[in-house]
Motif scaffolding. Structure first.
Motif: not given
Length: 258
Positions: A127-133, A148-153, A157-159
């Motif tokens: 997982y990658n949590s590098s997003l503040n939307p 909210t969370w989504f898959m990228n490949g 991604q956990i904003p």
């Protein structure tokens, strides 16, 4: 589900304001702040995820051990927080895994800057949590990014959580500066809408910044810092536990919703 996290890095904010500040000075601040965070979490019996820089891990191995002994997850947060490099996501993993003796599954880029999910996947992160939307002046404009969370490949991604409608960020600065009752209400509304809540703080917020004018910290960062921030974090945890919300690590969240 509550995903509480801490960007566990060497304190470098004074350098953003022209103050000459060494790694040793930054580590002293962050070590004290991390111990205070751990004390609050232990008092309230909740677990969290600590995104650690390579610098922090190498400079404070005993504290890294305490983080793990207290039942928290360790993830990665680059190498040198002040001077991030393109290769940091890979080197950070190597350093933190060497120091902790554990496999690391999550990453957060310093200052929430972009990072390639394909490269994140290549080195074994889940997982990658590098997003503040949200829109943070001087930092980023992410109002069109998924909220909210989504898959990228193969990487989740956990904003960080923002309010559902105007995308007001519910991160560390908000708890510093909003009235506690208003912040708690916004968190409850977001939880009701999304079913989970993600937020993040830093160890240096829990250091008594108001006692150090030489750091040149802006008021919005000094405000309610130190022991007042310990109280605010504790009150937030008490409120969320009273609502029967469960505190889980980011890796546990990935396993539950993927």
């Amino acid at each position: 589900m509550i995903l509480l996290s801490f960007d566990t890095e060497e304190f470098d904010v004074p350098r953003e304001h022209g103050v000459d500040f060494s790694l040793a000075e930054g580590m002293k601040v962050s070590v004290e702040g991390t111990n205070r965070i751990l004390d609050v979490l232990k008092e309230h019996d909740v677990r969290a995820t600590f995104f650690c820089t390579g610098n922090f891990a190498e400079q404070a191995p005993d504290l890294m051990q305490r983080i793990m002994d207290d039942g928290h997850e360790v993830a990665c947060h680059g190498v040198d927080h002040w001077q991030p490099k393109e290769s940091d996501f890979e080197v950070s993993k190597q350093i933190v895994e060497r120091v902790t003796g554990r496999q690391v599954y999550g990453y957060r880029q310093p200052r929430m800057f972009p990072v390639s999910d394909s490269e994140i996947a290549r080195v074994g992160y889940r997982y990658n949590s590098s997003l503040n939307p949200a829109f943070i002046p001087g930092r980023y404009m992410h109002l069109t990014a998924p909220r909210t969370w989504f898959m990228n490949g193969n990487v989740m991604q956990i904003p960080a959580s923002v309010t559902p409608w105007v995308r007001f960020p519910l991160f560390w600065l908000s708890l510093h500066n909003l009235p506690e009752g208003l912040y708690h209400w916004l968190v409850r509304r977001t939880l009701k809408h999304d079913g989970y809540f993600v937020t993040y703080f830093h160890p240096w917020e829990f250091f008594d910044l108001k006692e150090h004018p030489e750091f040149m910290m802006p008021f919005i960062i000094r405000n309610h810092s130190g022991r007042q921030m310990m109280q605010r974090l504790g009150s937030l945890i008490v409120m969320l536990k009273s609502q029967q919300h469960e505190f889980i690590t980011f890796s546990e969240f990935v396993e539950r919703v993927k």
